[in-house]
Design an enzyme around this catalytic site. Structure first.
Site, PDB file in Angstrom:
ATOM      1  N   GLU A  29       7.993   2.816  -5.357  1.00  0.00           N
ATOM      2  CA  GLU A  29       8.329   2.771  -6.773  1.00  0.00           C
ATOM      3  C   GLU A  29       7.509   1.739  -7.531  1.00  0.00           C
ATOM      4  OE1 GLU A  29      12.863   4.394  -6.315  1.00  0.00           O
ATOM      5  OE2 GLU A  29      12.612   2.238  -6.490  1.00  0.00           O
ATOM      6  N   ILE A  37       0.769  -3.320   4.741  1.00  0.00           N
ATOM      7  CA  ILE A  37       0.670  -1.896   4.425  1.00  0.00           C
ATOM      8  C   ILE A  37       0.676  -1.132   5.748  1.00  0.00           C
ATOM      9  CG2 ILE A  37      -0.765  -0.117   3.373  1.00  0.00           C
ATOM     10  CD1 ILE A  37       0.736  -2.115   1.435  1.00  0.00           C
ATOM     11  N   LEU A  38       1.706  -0.325   5.958  1.00  0.00           N
ATOM     12  CA  LEU A  38       1.904   0.319   7.255  1.00  0.00           C
ATOM     13  C   LEU A  38       0.894   1.431   7.492  1.00  0.00           C
ATOM     14  CD1 LEU A  38       5.807   0.474   7.144  1.00  0.00           C
ATOM     15  CD2 LEU A  38       4.354  -1.228   8.287  1.00  0.00           C
ATOM     16  N   PRO A  79      -2.523   2.874   5.129  1.00  0.00           N
ATOM     17  CA  PRO A  79      -3.207   2.824   3.825  1.00  0.00           C
ATOM     18  C   PRO A  79      -3.352   4.189   3.155  1.00  0.00           C
ATOM     19  CG  PRO A  79      -4.722   2.295   5.632  1.00  0.00           C
ATOM     20  CD  PRO A  79      -3.350   2.345   6.227  1.00  0.00           C
ATOM     21  N   GLY A  99      13.001   2.732   1.915  1.00  0.00           N
ATOM     22  CA  GLY A  99      12.995   3.629   3.074  1.00  0.00           C
ATOM     23  C   GLY A  99      12.065   3.183   4.187  1.00  0.00           C
ATOM     24  N   ALA A 100      10.843   2.847   3.846  1.00  0.00           N
ATOM     25  CA  ALA A 100       9.850   2.505   4.872  1.00  0.00           C
ATOM     26  C   ALA A 100      10.245   1.220   5.584  1.00  0.00           C
ATOM     27  CB  ALA A 100       8.469   2.370   4.241  1.00  0.00           C
ATOM     28  N   PHE A 136      12.330  11.772  -5.992  1.00  0.00           N
ATOM     29  CA  PHE A 136      12.197  10.794  -7.087  1.00  0.00           C
ATOM     30  C   PHE A 136      13.544  10.285  -7.565  1.00  0.00           C
ATOM     31  CE2 PHE A 136       8.626  13.938  -7.705  1.00  0.00           C
ATOM     32  CZ  PHE A 136       7.707  13.204  -6.986  1.00  0.00           C
ATOM     33  N   GLY A 195       8.441  -2.517   0.120  1.00  0.00           N
ATOM     34  CA  GLY A 195       8.402  -1.174  -0.442  1.00  0.00           C
ATOM     35  C   GLY A 195       7.258  -1.001  -1.424  1.00  0.00           C
ATOM     36  N   THR A 245      -1.013   6.896   3.296  1.00  0.00           N
ATOM     37  CA  THR A 245       0.255   7.288   2.673  1.00  0.00           C
ATOM     38  C   THR A 245       0.665   6.280   1.598  1.00  0.00           C
ATOM     39  OG1 THR A 245       1.441   6.254   4.511  1.00  0.00           O
ATOM     40  CG2 THR A 245       1.071   8.616   4.648  1.00  0.00           C
TER      41      THR A 245
HETATM   42 MO1  MOS Z   1      15.297   6.342  -5.860  1.00  0.00          MO
HETATM   43  S1  MOS Z   1      15.108   6.549  -7.829  1.00  0.00           S
HETATM   44  O1  MOS Z   1      16.423   5.186  -5.520  1.00  0.00           O
HETATM   45  O2  MOS Z   1      14.946   7.682  -5.025  1.00  0.00           O
END
Ligand code: MOS
Length: 734
Positions: free
Chosen positions: A694, A618-619, A621, A514-515, A245, A691, A623
């Site tokens: 978040e 959506i790579l 559904p 990340g994804a 997080f 993404g 996850t």
């Molecule tokens: Mo994040 S709050 O950039 O893991």
């Protein structure tokens, strides 16, 4: 490979594997206890000694004397590391406070000593025999006290600290409908399941750390810089991470101290940060004070929008600039945003899930609810009225794809929003007031340069390797799906190796990039592997990769044939042109929440939540849904219970464990639903995915707060919305 023009059609559009609800490929390792986390790497690094961190007992001051003789003589003790024998530290890339205090102490629970012993119990016992004399100094611990003196924040990575479009003051003064309110959000703690933990081992001058990090490359770089050793001598390994997080975006004291301990005793050392140390020793989401002013005409058009936010941190630290989402969300011709920063002597603040957006939306989206009420407009209609396809602060800059209105329409219809009564306390079921609330969600959606290596083995197995992490999000699975789709094989025929800084570089997990980033790197490497395969097989470059074969016309050759003379290995990376500057790239969503509030006791129950997301393709559904539910749950926590309480005399977070820092549990929310609009955003990457990690928390707390207002008629502007802030204002029904 360079991504500088919008993606056309490509192999991942087939969606045979990608986009499908594939169960986590590493899930069985976790459910059977075979996934090894940092503290459990006793096979990779046997015979590790145990470390125990001693935290400072003052928030600001100087260590005048430190008595470690008694501790050093305790049974099993192998070393006691303090500033007297640690050597100095170089600057890390992002975190400003040093991992080991002395003689100055810059925050409470900053590490002052590290005891290494044969067993954990011996290290802990010896730690209690260290005696420290401090000279305590006064510090600044109260953000509100800095309100009048705080200056506009220094230049930072988040865009300008101040923005003015047209004439906010005049437009606000002349607006027939005005709102001017101040909201506060408290400091919050990430409180992931796995604490910061590290196992460090030296081999000569080479250091390997198994640590719980969101980015192995960032961690290795900061570790090298802090210890002053060459980057190429440092390797960071993190195959599994139990949540982050944002608290594991950067390294903390556990990594540095384990490395120093291991070097001192010539043997591996491991440490898991004690839970009660995490809140003050590591980082937190900084608190904010936010003033929002909205001016509107009777038809609900916003004519003036002003958002000023104050946050605090250590000098040059992370800026929790809550005004960031306001620059992208609603139209309004006259605008003002100002980010002010106070220097505090609290522990260092840093990123936590949707930094800036999560805090800013807690205020903005309540203000929007309040203004809708003033206007006598439905809160959904008010938001839709001020929706825009042009970035509000950049004339002519379009969004890459923005379906915010569609999220609200779909959500309102599914949630039964039309049953909501505008009048608070109008719906009652037995002893419960029932309320509904809504809020927008927005969060930047970028992809950053990322690389990958792909192997094709003679038996047809495809292996993907990168330094990417899976922090519980599903990286292993979506990366396997990407490679499977590109190479035309089932997902079972793909192996994924992640979490090792010696593998091709990615930006890691963070910022919900990340994804999109990591899969684009895999895409680039797979394009290169496909070229090599067709070349080996003597097939044209446009051959199709499907069902484990490579096909063209009536020719069909098993994929594995290309590797019959030996494994094929390729590596490539994805880099980006300026599409992210040409277009405003954001993920969008709409939250809907229904709460029940006990008419006598004020107890809040979250009945159900619905989040509709527009976040590109959506790579996976399964996850993706888990990410949105997780974010939404954190939003419920922010709304109802999460607060690091500051002791303003002594400068520390009082409730520094899970007994007193409360987070939602399953029983707190009865049902949660997530819907993804069918989208593909060609401006992000060839995968057209944005993404979502978040997005779910952005706006979620405000939707809960708005539902509580609709239920009770009491508006609480200071999070968390706890009983003490509204119980006395509930009508007397007895
Ligand atoms: Mo994040 S709050 O950039 O893991």
């Amino acid at each position: 490979m360079r991504f500088d023009t919008p993606a056309g059609s490509n192999p991942v559009d087939r969606q045979k594997v990608l986009g499908q609800p594939v169960e986590r490929i590493e899930g069985h390792l976790k459910t059977t206890g075979r996934a090894t986390y940092a503290y459990e790497q006793h096979v990779a690094a046997p015979n590790a000694a145990y470390g125990f961190i001693v935290g400072a007992g003052v928030a600001k001051g100087v260590i005048e004397a430190m008595h470690i003789e008694e501790a050093s003589a305790c049974p099993g003790v192998l070393a006691v590391i303090t500033y007297a024998n640690s050597g100095s530290f170089g600057p890390a890339s992002f975190i400003r406070t040093t991992p080991l205090a002395g003689p100055e102490v810059s925050h409470y629970h900053q590490a002052v000593a590290f005891v290494v012993a044969e067993s954990f119990e011996q290290a802990r016992d010896a730690a209690s025999h260290i005696h420290i004399e401090y000279r305590r100094q006064d510090g600044r611990y109260d953000l509100a006290e800095q309100f009048d003196s705080a200056a506009v924040a220094p230049p930072y990575m988040l865009g300008p600290s101040e923005s003015r479009i047209n004439d906010f003051d005049t437009a606000f003064a002349q607006a027939p409908f005005q709102l001017d309110e101040t909201y506060t959000t408290p400091a919050e703690s990430h409180q992931m399941m796995e604490p910061q933990a590290t196992l460090a081992a030296w081999s000569g001058d080479e250091l390997t750390c198994w640590t719980s990090t969101q980015g192995t490359g960032v961690a290795a770089g900061d570790l090298a810089a802090t210890l002053g050793v060459p980057r190429e001598k440092v390797r960071v390994i993190a195959p599994f991470v139990g949540g982050g997080f944002g608290s594991k975006s950067f390294i903390h004291a556990d990594v540095i101290l384990a490395a120093l301990g291991a070097r001192a005793i010539g043997r591996p050392v491991k440490v898991a940060m004690q839970r009660p140390l995490i809140a003050n020793n590591t980082t937190h989401r900084p608190s904010t004070i936010q003033r929002i002013r909205l001016g509107a005409t009777a038809d609900g058009t916003i004519t003036a929008i002003g958002h000023e936010a104050l946050f605090g941190n250590v000098a040059n630290g992370w800026q929790e600039s809550a005004v960031v989402p306001t620059r992208h969300l609603y139209a309004g011709a006259n605008r003002l945003t100002v980010a002010r920063m106070a220097t505090l002597d609290l522990p260092e603040g840093s990123t936590m899930r949707a930094p800036c957006e999560a805090t800013g939306m807690m205020a903005l989206e309540v203000a929007m609810d309040e203004m809708a009420e003033k206007l006598g407009m439905d809160p959904v209609e008010f938001r839709v009225r001020n929706d825009t396809q042009e970035s509000p602060e950049h004339a002519g800059r379009k969004f890459s794809l923005r379906q915010l209105e569609e999220c609200f329409r779909e959500g309102a219809s599914r949630f039964g929003w039309s049953e909501r009564k505008a009048e608070p306390r109008a719906v009652r079921e037995g002893r419960w007031y029932i309320g509904m609330g809504t809020a927008s969600a927005i969060r930047g959606a970028l992809a950053f340069p990322s690389s990958a290596r792909v192997r094709l083995a003679p038996d047809g197995l495809v292996t993907v390797e990168s330094d990417m992490t899976d922090i519980g999000t599903g990286s292993y699975t979506i990366i396997a799906q990407t490679a499977a789709e590109m190479m035309g094989v089932p997902v079972e025929q793909v192996a994924v190796v992640l979490g090792d800084s010696s593998l091709p570089a990615t930006p890691g997990s963070g910022g919900q990039y990340g994804a999109a980033s990591s899969t684009a790197g895999v895409y680039a490497a797979c394009v290169k592997l496909r070229e090599l395969v067709t070349e080996r097989l003597g097939l044209p470059a446009d051959a199709e990769f499907v069902d484990g074969t490579v096909r063209t016309g009536d020719q069909s050759v098993p994929l594995a044939t290309a590797a019959s003379d030996g494994e094929l290995v390729v590596e490539d990376f994805m880099e980006y042109g300026d599409l992210f500057q040409t277009f405003d790239q954001q993920s969008f969503g709409a939250h809907f929440v229904k709460v029940a509030v006990d008419v006598d006791t004020g107890e809040v129950r979250v009945r159900n939540t619905l989040t509709v997301c527009a976040a590109g393709r959506i790579l996976n559904p399964i996850t993706a849904r888990s990410q949105i539910i997780g974010g939404m749950t954190m939003g419920v926590g922010a709304a109802l219970m999460e607060e690091l309480v500051v002791d303003k005399r002594y400068g520390f977070f009082v409730n520094h464990d899970l007994a007193s820092y409360e987070v939602p549990v399953h029983a707190d929310i009865q049902s949660q639903e997530v819907v993804f609009l069918d989208e593909a955003d060609p401006y992000i990457s060839p995968l057209k995915a944005k993404g979502i990690g978040e997005l779910g928390i952005s706006g979620a707390a405000a939707a809960v707060a708005n539902a509580i207002y609709n239920a009770t008629g009491v508006r609480v502007r200071h999070y968390p919305v706890t009983l003490d802030k509204y119980l006395a204002q509930l009508p007397n029904v007895a």
